[in-house]
Structure formats: C-alpha cells, structure tokens
Design a protein around this motif. Structure first.
Motif, PDB file in Angstrom:
ATOM      1  N   UNK A 135      36.037  47.565  62.996  1.00  0.00           N
ATOM      2  CA  UNK A 135      35.560  47.508  64.297  1.00  0.00           C
ATOM      3  C   UNK A 135      34.054  46.684  64.561  1.00  0.00           C
ATOM      4  N   UNK A 136      34.139  45.663  65.040  1.00  0.00           N
ATOM      5  CA  UNK A 136      32.685  45.061  65.518  1.00  0.00           C
ATOM      6  C   UNK A 136      32.057  45.736  66.829  1.00  0.00           C
ATOM      7  N   UNK A 137      30.691  45.715  66.704  1.00  0.00           N
ATOM      8  CA  UNK A 137      30.224  46.667  67.822  1.00  0.00           C
ATOM      9  C   UNK A 137      30.139  45.785  69.015  1.00  0.00           C
ATOM     10  N   UNK A 138      29.727  44.670  69.086  1.00  0.00           N
ATOM     11  CA  UNK A 138      29.540  43.876  70.095  1.00  0.00           C
ATOM     12  C   UNK A 138      30.888  42.940  70.699  1.00  0.00           C
ATOM     13  N   UNK A 139      31.728  43.850  71.521  1.00  0.00           N
ATOM     14  CA  UNK A 139      33.129  43.344  71.978  1.00  0.00           C
ATOM     15  C   UNK A 139      33.091  43.536  73.263  1.00  0.00           C
ATOM     16  N   UNK A 140      34.047  42.796  74.146  1.00  0.00           N
ATOM     17  CA  UNK A 140      33.934  42.716  75.550  1.00  0.00           C
ATOM     18  C   UNK A 140      34.908  44.089  75.839  1.00  0.00           C
ATOM     19  N   UNK A 141      35.030  44.449  77.107  1.00  0.00           N
ATOM     20  CA  UNK A 141      35.688  45.581  77.685  1.00  0.00           C
ATOM     21  C   UNK A 141      35.632  46.935  77.010  1.00  0.00           C
ATOM     22  N   UNK A 142      35.427  46.973  75.885  1.00  0.00           N
ATOM     23  CA  UNK A 142      35.132  48.393  75.063  1.00  0.00           C
ATOM     24  C   UNK A 142      34.216  47.899  74.076  1.00  0.00           C
ATOM     25  N   UNK A 143      33.100  48.566  73.627  1.00  0.00           N
ATOM     26  CA  UNK A 143      32.455  48.058  72.559  1.00  0.00           C
ATOM     27  C   UNK A 143      32.859  48.899  71.479  1.00  0.00           C
TER      28      UNK A 143
END
Length: 225
Positions: free
Chosen positions: A51-59
């Motif tokens: 899982x990437x930390x910096x993601x749109x909609x839900x980090x």
C-alpha cells in the motif's frame, strides 16, 4: 494461489510490481487509490497488501487502519517519505513493514515472502521460536523441553508479539489487543508485563528477545541459530 493487492496511484509502480509478483506465481490485484483497494478487499480474498501512503480518496494510513480493523493479513506500506514520524504513524495504524521509495523490487519480494511465512505461523496452534514452543490451545509454553506456565496476560502478550516476529507494536496497540478497549489502566501496564517476561526467559533461553523500540513500543526478535 496467493493473492497480493498492490495499491498505488503511480501506474509505473503498479506495472513494475505486477511484473515481479506474477513472475513469482502470485495473483495480483491493482488499485489506483484507497477506495478501489477497499473494493478489492471486500470482493477477493487478499493474503497480503502493498500500500502506498500518498493516495487519493483514501490514503495508505487510512486503508491500513481499515484492514487492521476488519481483516487479518499483512500490510507493507510504501512511501517517498523517510521521516521517523511517518514510520511511527505507519506502525501505529498496524502496518507490518515499511519500505521507502525508491526501492529494489527484489527487496520487496524478500519482505513479502517473510511476512507470508510469519502469518502462516499465526494460524498454527503452536508457535515455534527455535526451542521455545507456545501452545495457543493449551496456553502452555515449553522452553528447553521444560513446561513453563505463565499468568494469562503474560501469555497473551507473549503470544501476540511472537505471532508477528519483527513487527513493532505500540503500547496502545498491545493494550487494545491484550487487555481490551475497555481497559482503564495506562500503558505502563505493558512495560511491567514486558519486564516480567524478560525476567522469566532471560536465564532460560536465548531463543528470542523482546526489544524496546524507543518512542514507539516493542517487538519480538527470533534469534538466528
């Protein structure tokens, strides 16, 4: 087949990881943001998530917290940040491992395989730490072929740490997992029980050690023999 969820808004990262993971025989599910990742988790049986930390909609922090609340599979957080505070936050929401970008895909593969082995240990009735065996069914610990009966909370605390070797648990996490969310004491209770466990095993075995992670919490490390 092992199902791996890769959640990252960077298309190139997803394609790179898909290539390496599929070459190892894993089935890969891709998500471009946290919401899409949540949807995959509800539809498919996921065995591990990257899982990437910096993601749109839900980090990534929010997604990891959601996984810990409702599911039981390992999570590796990816981030471009290398700040101690970010790592602390990642472990506090329940990540099992943490990898900073840029990273070597082979290193990620090593970590994935190690975590999958650890989680298979959790599903077993007995956890083996070299010559120390924790029997989750009978609540007994055998150390150097000698039976050792622990008070219940000490047993549960040891089992929690031993179920995920190398994973850092915050004191708050251990309070919730071992004593429950309704516990009215403070996190010094954890320190006291850790001290007792160390004293019980220090003169009996070097199969494992319980390490203090300053400012965060504790982790159990299995001695390589």
């Amino acid at each position: 087949m092992i199902h791996i969820l890769v959640a990252d808004d960077d298309t190139h990262i997803r394609e790179l990881l898909k290539h390496y993971l599929q070459a190892e025989g894993f089935v890969v599910f891709e998500a471009a943001d946290g919401e899409e990742a949540s949807a995959w988790i509800t539809k498919e049986q996921i065995h591990l998530a990257v899982v990437d930390v910096m993601m749109p909609n839900k980090d990534g922090f929010q997604l990891c917290e959601e996984i810990r609340k409702y599911y039981d599979f390992p999570v590796i957080l990816l981030t471009a940040k290398d700040q101690l505070s970010d790592k602390e936050k990642g472990f506090s929401v329940g990540t099992d491992d943490y990898l900073t970008k840029p990273f070597e895909p082979k290193e990620l593969l090593f970590r994935i395989k190690a975590l999958l082995r650890r989680y298979q240990m959790v599903n077993a009735e007995k956890i083996e730490l070299n010559g120390t065996v924790i029997d989750r069914k009978s609540y007994e610990v055998t150390c150097n072929n000698k039976l050792l009966m622990l008070p219940m909370k000490e047993f549960e605390l040891l089992t929690q740490l031993a179920s995920f070797p190398g994973r850092i648990f915050s004191r708050e996490e251990l309070i919730q997992l071992v004593w429950g969310v309704d516990f009215e004491g403070d996190d010094r209770t954890v320190d006291v029980h850790i001290k007792r466990l160390r004293e019980r095993f220090s003169n009996r075995t070097d199969d494992f050690s319980i390490k203090t992670v300053r400012g965060v919490g504790y982790k159990l490390e299995v001695t390589k023999k």
